[in-house]
Design a protein around this motif. Structure first.
Motif, PDB file in Angstrom:
ATOM      1  N   PRO A 201    -104.053   1.418  -8.861  1.00 37.78           N
ATOM      2  CA  PRO A 201    -103.616   2.692  -8.933  1.00 37.78           C
ATOM      3  C   PRO A 201    -103.348   2.935 -10.556  1.00 37.78           C
ATOM      4  CG  PRO A 201    -102.602   1.898  -7.066  1.00 37.78           C
ATOM      5  CD  PRO A 201    -103.444   0.659  -7.959  1.00 37.78           C
ATOM      6  N   ALA A 202    -103.533   3.890 -10.947  1.00 43.76           N
ATOM      7  CA  ALA A 202    -103.393   4.596 -12.458  1.00 43.76           C
ATOM      8  C   ALA A 202    -102.049   4.196 -12.756  1.00 43.76           C
ATOM      9  CB  ALA A 202    -103.668   5.783 -12.598  1.00 43.76           C
ATOM     10  N   ALA A 203    -101.279   4.367 -11.870  1.00 42.62           N
ATOM     11  CA  ALA A 203     -99.559   3.672 -12.055  1.00 42.62           C
ATOM     12  C   ALA A 203     -99.002   3.228 -10.549  1.00 42.62           C
ATOM     13  CB  ALA A 203     -98.721   4.858 -12.634  1.00 42.62           C
ATOM     14  N   LEU A 205     -97.395   2.828  -7.078  1.00 48.05           N
ATOM     15  CA  LEU A 205     -97.018   3.652  -6.458  1.00 48.05           C
ATOM     16  C   LEU A 205     -95.318   3.348  -6.103  1.00 48.05           C
ATOM     17  CD1 LEU A 205     -99.903   4.348  -5.870  1.00 48.05           C
ATOM     18  CD2 LEU A 205     -99.444   4.475  -3.465  1.00 48.05           C
ATOM     19  N   ASP A 210     -94.066   8.459  -3.682  1.00 47.46           N
ATOM     20  CA  ASP A 210     -95.635   8.472  -3.803  1.00 47.46           C
ATOM     21  C   ASP A 210     -96.031   8.266  -2.459  1.00 47.46           C
ATOM     22  OD1 ASP A 210     -95.819   8.902  -6.642  1.00 47.46           O
ATOM     23  OD2 ASP A 210     -95.425   6.931  -6.734  1.00 47.46           O
ATOM     24  N   THR A 220     -98.359  13.249  -5.316  1.00 43.20           N
ATOM     25  CA  THR A 220     -98.455  12.091  -6.450  1.00 43.20           C
ATOM     26  C   THR A 220     -99.089  10.859  -6.295  1.00 43.20           C
ATOM     27  OG1 THR A 220     -96.175  11.716  -6.025  1.00 43.20           O
ATOM     28  CG2 THR A 220     -96.276  13.349  -7.376  1.00 43.20           C
ATOM     29  N   LYS A 224    -102.362   9.220  -8.397  1.00 41.68           N
ATOM     30  CA  LYS A 224    -102.360   7.758  -8.888  1.00 41.68           C
ATOM     31  C   LYS A 224    -103.670   7.035  -8.264  1.00 41.68           C
ATOM     32  CE  LYS A 224     -97.509   7.499  -9.706  1.00 41.68           C
ATOM     33  NZ  LYS A 224     -96.267   6.783  -9.452  1.00 41.68           N
ATOM     34  N   TRP A 244    -105.157  10.680 -18.994  1.00 42.44           N
ATOM     35  CA  TRP A 244    -103.740  10.121 -19.068  1.00 42.44           C
ATOM     36  C   TRP A 244    -103.016  10.976 -20.257  1.00 42.44           C
ATOM     37  CZ3 TRP A 244    -101.210   6.950 -16.158  1.00 42.44           C
ATOM     38  CH2 TRP A 244     -99.938   6.388 -16.519  1.00 42.44           C
ATOM     39  N   LEU A 246    -101.078  11.572 -16.433  1.00 40.63           N
ATOM     40  CA  LEU A 246    -101.450  11.866 -14.976  1.00 40.63           C
ATOM     41  C   LEU A 246    -100.938  13.320 -15.187  1.00 40.63           C
ATOM     42  CD1 LEU A 246    -100.750   8.712 -12.902  1.00 40.63           C
ATOM     43  CD2 LEU A 246    -102.969   9.600 -13.659  1.00 40.63           C
TER      44      LEU A 246
END
Length: 346
Positions: A201-203, A205, A210, A220, A224, A244, A246
């Protein structure tokens, strides 16, 4: 892969996320297809889905993408049945191969059959959470299942690329260990004909923010997950890295309930039609005659009706609802306000 061709993606999800297939066709744009991961796809009633957000990212970047698979539906989380078409926005390529609760150990249809049928360029897989959390398989065993998954996909097409998704629910026992093994596994499985990359995931959870339960993503969370898959695809030459920071999106059901009120003696009976995917409603009340502020009742109400008692006859009361899906309520969205005045019985 250049963006001037169509890329066919197969996305799959089990227990919340999907694997996917992506294939470029001659002179056409790329096409992603979900196949089976539990955390995000197929998604459930009232969702956008991470597939939608990935599709938006690729298409807005000029990638001609085609999602492929035998299904278009969502899981109805209220009735616990497949077959819902209640997407928040259905205007995207909805094809996928995901089923609710899918695991590496019981994927159906098998990935090899799907690859032979749909000819994807890339399979995006996000399985594993059900194997770890519900089947209690150790991380090393799930690692071997992922290895077998890649072999099965290659049996369908020796040149297919594969994205191995992390188990984003890091609170599930064994998930951190499994996730840590994926980059090395991807490198070990990569060949000159068939590349394998890992997707995180980009960030991270956050459970309860999330996700709306122990596994499935909110809006959200979708963002991600989709951004992480987008970054992995960019490594394969499909589209740019995800933007980015997000995008900021609201959580909770995005369609308000339709509310009606009927006055009685010292009470008001409320009834409503809940939006797709909503599992409960918070009731808000205020005495408009005395000018009091809005008060939210402490616990959400399940079902489609509720009676507010102990009211003052002759006072005008206002009511509104705030929808909740799982543990996450709409942050900024309410039903219409209805007004009712309790009156003594004749």
């Amino acid at each position: 892969m250049g963006t001037s061709r169509r890329t066919r993606l197969r996305l799959a999800r089990a227990a919340g996320r999907h694997p996917g297939l992506l294939r470029p066709g001659g002179g056409e744009a790329g096409r992603p297809h979900p196949a089976g991961r539990r955390l995000g796809d197929p998604g459930s009633s009232g969702d956008w889905t991470w597939r939608y957000r990935l599709w938006q990212h690729l298409v807005s970047s000029g990638v001609r993408v085609d999602l492929v698979g035998p299904y278009e539906d969502l899981f109805d989380n209220v009735t616990s049945t497949q077959g819902s078409d209640a997407y928040l926005d259905p205007v995207f390529d909805r094809d996928h191969a995901a089923r609710w609760g899918m695991a590496f150990g019981d994927e159906s249809p098998p990935v090899g059959d799907l690859v032979r049928r749909y000819h994807p360029d890339v399979v995006v897989e996000m399985l594993g959470v059900n194997d770890l959390g519900w089947r209690h398989a150790p991380p090393a065993a799930v690692d071997e299942l992922a290895r077998r998954f890649v072999a099965d996909a290659r049996a369908g097409d020796p040149g297919v690329d594969v994205v191995l998704g992390e188990v984003a629910q890091t609170w599930v026992p064994g998930a951190p260990e499994y996730d840590a093994s994926l980059p090395a596994l991807a490198a070990d499985l990569t060949t000159g004909a068939s590349r394998v990359v890992a997707a995180a995931p980009a960030a991270p959870l956050v459970q309860g923010v999330d996700t709306y339960d122990a596994a499935h993503p909110t809006a959200t969370g979708e963002v991600k997950l989709a951004a992480g898959v987008g970054d992995a695809l960019s490594v394969l030459g499909i589209g740019p890295h995800s933007p980015w920071p997000l995008p900021v999106v609201p959580n909770g059901p995005r369609v308000p309930a339709t509310l009606t009120a009927s006055p009685g003696d010292g009470e008001v009976m409320l009834s409503w039609q809940s939006p797709p995917g909503a599992t409960a409603e918070y009731v808000w009340i205020r005495d408009a005659t005395t000018g009091e502020a809005w008060t939210r009742l402490p616990d959400p109400v399940t079902g489609t009706s509720w009676t507010s008692g102990g009211l003052t006859n002759g006072d005008s009361y206002e009511f509104r609802l705030q929808a909740e899906k799982g543990s996450v309520a709409a942050e900024d969205l309410y039903s219409d306000v209805v007004t009712a005045t309790p009156t003594p019985a004749p």
